[in-house]
Scaffold this motif. Structure first.
Motif, PDB file in Angstrom:
ATOM      1  N   MET A   1       0.835  -1.195   0.000  1.00 48.42           N
ATOM      2  CA  MET A   1       0.000   0.000   0.000  1.00 48.42           C
ATOM      3  C   MET A   1       0.877   1.255   0.000  1.00 48.42           C
ATOM      4  O   MET A   1       2.022   1.220   0.433  1.00 48.42           O
ATOM      5  N   MET A   2       0.295   2.330  -0.509  1.00 43.39           N
ATOM      6  CA  MET A   2       0.939   3.639  -0.446  1.00 43.39           C
ATOM      7  C   MET A   2       0.156   4.488   0.548  1.00 43.39           C
ATOM      8  O   MET A   2      -1.078   4.556   0.475  1.00 43.39           O
ATOM      9  N   LEU A   3       0.870   5.128   1.466  1.00 41.40           N
ATOM     10  CA  LEU A   3       0.250   5.970   2.481  1.00 41.40           C
ATOM     11  C   LEU A   3       0.750   7.399   2.321  1.00 41.40           C
ATOM     12  O   LEU A   3       1.957   7.649   2.355  1.00 41.40           O
ATOM     13  N   LEU A   4      -0.175   8.328   2.143  1.00 43.28           N
ATOM     14  CA  LEU A   4       0.124   9.742   1.944  1.00 43.28           C
ATOM     15  C   LEU A   4      -0.365  10.518   3.167  1.00 43.28           C
ATOM     16  O   LEU A   4      -1.534  10.421   3.545  1.00 43.28           O
ATOM     17  N   PHE A   5       0.525  11.312   3.751  1.00 44.55           N
ATOM     18  CA  PHE A   5       0.317  11.936   5.064  1.00 44.55           C
ATOM     19  C   PHE A   5       0.423  13.448   4.908  1.00 44.55           C
ATOM     20  O   PHE A   5       1.362  13.937   4.272  1.00 44.55           O
ATOM     21  N   PHE A  34     -12.446  16.542   1.035  1.00 50.63           N
ATOM     22  CA  PHE A  34     -11.492  17.645   1.097  1.00 50.63           C
ATOM     23  C   PHE A  34     -11.058  18.008  -0.320  1.00 50.63           C
ATOM     24  O   PHE A  34     -11.214  17.240  -1.262  1.00 50.63           O
ATOM     25  N   SER A  35     -10.501  19.197  -0.466  1.00 57.53           N
ATOM     26  CA  SER A  35     -10.168  19.750  -1.777  1.00 57.53           C
ATOM     27  C   SER A  35      -8.951  19.075  -2.384  1.00 57.53           C
ATOM     28  O   SER A  35      -8.025  18.667  -1.669  1.00 57.53           O
ATOM     29  N   ARG A  36      -8.949  18.990  -3.692  1.00 55.72           N
ATOM     30  CA  ARG A  36      -7.783  18.463  -4.402  1.00 55.72           C
ATOM     31  C   ARG A  36      -7.008  19.570  -5.104  1.00 55.72           C
ATOM     32  O   ARG A  36      -6.155  19.294  -5.946  1.00 55.72           O
ATOM     33  N   THR A  37      -7.264  20.822  -4.763  1.00 55.68           N
ATOM     34  CA  THR A  37      -6.743  21.928  -5.559  1.00 55.68           C
ATOM     35  C   THR A  37      -5.488  22.584  -5.014  1.00 55.68           C
ATOM     36  O   THR A  37      -4.948  23.488  -5.644  1.00 55.68           O
ATOM     37  N   GLN A  38      -4.991  22.159  -3.849  1.00 53.96           N
ATOM     38  CA  GLN A  38      -3.771  22.774  -3.347  1.00 53.96           C
ATOM     39  C   GLN A  38      -3.126  21.884  -2.310  1.00 53.96           C
ATOM     40  O   GLN A  38      -3.760  20.977  -1.764  1.00 53.96           O
ATOM     41  N   GLY A  39      -1.839  22.114  -2.073  1.00 56.40           N
ATOM     42  CA  GLY A  39      -1.149  21.478  -0.982  1.00 56.40           C
ATOM     43  C   GLY A  39      -1.245  19.966  -0.974  1.00 56.40           C
ATOM     44  O   GLY A  39      -1.055  19.286  -1.990  1.00 56.40           O
ATOM     45  N   THR A  40      -1.548  19.416   0.204  1.00 58.81           N
ATOM     46  CA  THR A  40      -1.639  17.969   0.363  1.00 58.81           C
ATOM     47  C   THR A  40      -2.679  17.381  -0.585  1.00 58.81           C
ATOM     48  O   THR A  40      -2.474  16.294  -1.140  1.00 58.81           O
ATOM     49  N   ASP A  90       4.193   0.232   1.798  1.00 59.22           N
ATOM     50  CA  ASP A  90       5.339   0.064   0.902  1.00 59.22           C
ATOM     51  C   ASP A  90       5.988   1.405   0.600  1.00 59.22           C
ATOM     52  O   ASP A  90       7.201   1.500   0.427  1.00 59.22           O
ATOM     53  N   VAL A  91       5.151   2.443   0.479  1.00 58.30           N
ATOM     54  CA  VAL A  91       5.614   3.819   0.242  1.00 58.30           C
ATOM     55  C   VAL A  91       4.936   4.711   1.274  1.00 58.30           C
ATOM     56  O   VAL A  91       3.712   4.642   1.453  1.00 58.30           O
ATOM     57  N   LEU A  92       5.709   5.533   1.950  1.00 52.53           N
ATOM     58  CA  LEU A  92       5.184   6.495   2.916  1.00 52.53           C
ATOM     59  C   LEU A  92       5.659   7.877   2.511  1.00 52.53           C
ATOM     60  O   LEU A  92       6.866   8.150   2.496  1.00 52.53           O
ATOM     61  N   THR A  93       4.706   8.741   2.158  1.00 49.27           N
ATOM     62  CA  THR A  93       5.032  10.122   1.774  1.00 49.27           C
ATOM     63  C   THR A  93       4.469  11.064   2.820  1.00 49.27           C
ATOM     64  O   THR A  93       3.269  11.056   3.097  1.00 49.27           O
TER      65      THR A  93
END
Length: 297
Positions: A1-5, A34-40, A90-93
């Motif tokens: 899995m990929m986990l985005l923080f 939540f918005s997909r237009t900036q930042g995280t 597997d990936v932690l960002t």
């Protein structure tokens, strides 16, 4: 899995963990929007575009609202400290958050207990905390912009606001030397992807590649276009590409998507993200050997 923080600039958003999906201009984890237009949000949206292209499991996200007070950031760190071994990504960002060095140290301690250590990526506040806590070398990829690399190069600075020269007095000609200094001072991850008018990919103090075409100056003032590169490289390493290749293709993808949009000052980052699948279809066969027909993979 990929986990985005990362944090979202919405004081009403509680801590949310779950698999992400997109509906129109918004991202959802469970029932939380939540918005997909900036930042995280822009970073997550870019990573989701890549997992969709490669027909991989969608990313999991750990997000919370934080408008600067730090409560959301602390909740995120605490959740990750308590659950990262169990989740075993597997990936932690790690992206926008208050750079709390003591908590990041605990995160890294717990990550080292995972049966398989995740590939770790940091940008923004998480990257600042890693450098300040002298944990940069624990990370596989940093994605600083051309000002943040000056912070990494400064051995005395624990935050970009305190680098020895003004944060915005960025001299592009100095970036190669700053990259070398960051590695010399153990303030760089194993791979650096420096985002800017010219993108640099570096390891061990050496420039491995530069990307400056297509040159789309109007991308620079559009908020979120650096965040999308972090999401792209996250998705590409999750798809199995080597970090160096993932970094190069992330920069190319972002630039080519910008060229497709022909941006103006009114362009939103979501318009660029929406071009990522088309860039992938047109180029990833040649770049990465992943070829699609209209019927599928």
């Amino acid at each position: 899995m990929m986990l985005l923080f990362g944090t979202i600039p919405d004081k009403n958003l509680p801590l949310v963990y779950g698999q992400v999906r997109q509906e129109g201009d918004f991202l959802y984890a469970g029932e939380q929007r939540f918005s997909r237009t900036q930042g995280t949000g822009a970073m997550i949206s870019a990573a989701l575009a890549i997992t969709n292209y490669f027909k991989l499991e969608a990313p999991y996200v750990l997000v919370a609202g934080d408008i600067g007070g730090g409560d959301g950031s602390r909740e995120l760190y605490k959740y990750l400290i308590e659950h990262v071994v169990e989740l075993s990504p597997d990936v932690l960002t790690m992206h926008y958050c208050l750079p709390i060095m003591a908590l990041l140290r605990k995160v890294c301690e717990e990550v080292n207990k995972c049966s398989k250590r995740p590939l770790m990526i940091a940008d923004a506040g998480a990257m600042y905390a890693a450098k300040g806590a002298k944990l940069a070398t624990e990370f596989d990829i940093f994605t600083p912009d051309s000002s943040e690399v000056a912070f990494l190069a400064d051995p005395q600075a624990t935050h970009p606001a305190y680098i020895s020269h003004h944060l915005f007095a960025c001299d592009a000609d100095k970036i190669p030397d700053q990259i070398a200094d960051a590695y010399k001072n153990n303030s760089a991850a194993k791979l650096l992807l420096v985002k800017g008018k010219k993108d640099y990919v570096a390891a061990d103090g050496q420039i491995l590649s530069t990307i400056d075409e297509p040159n789309i100056p109007m991308l620079e003032p559009i908020g979120g276009t650096g965040d999308t590169i972090t999401g792209l490289v996250s998705g590409l390493v999750y798809a199995g590409l080597e970090p160096k290749d993932a970094a190069i293709y992330a920069c190319r993808t972002n630039r080519m998507a910008g060229q497709m949009v022909n941006p103006t000052p009114a362009t939103k980052v979501k318009e660029i993200v929406d071009q990522f699948p088309q860039v992938a279809k047109q180029n990833y066969c040649a770049w990465a050997g992943v070829c699609y027909t209209e019927a599928g993979k």
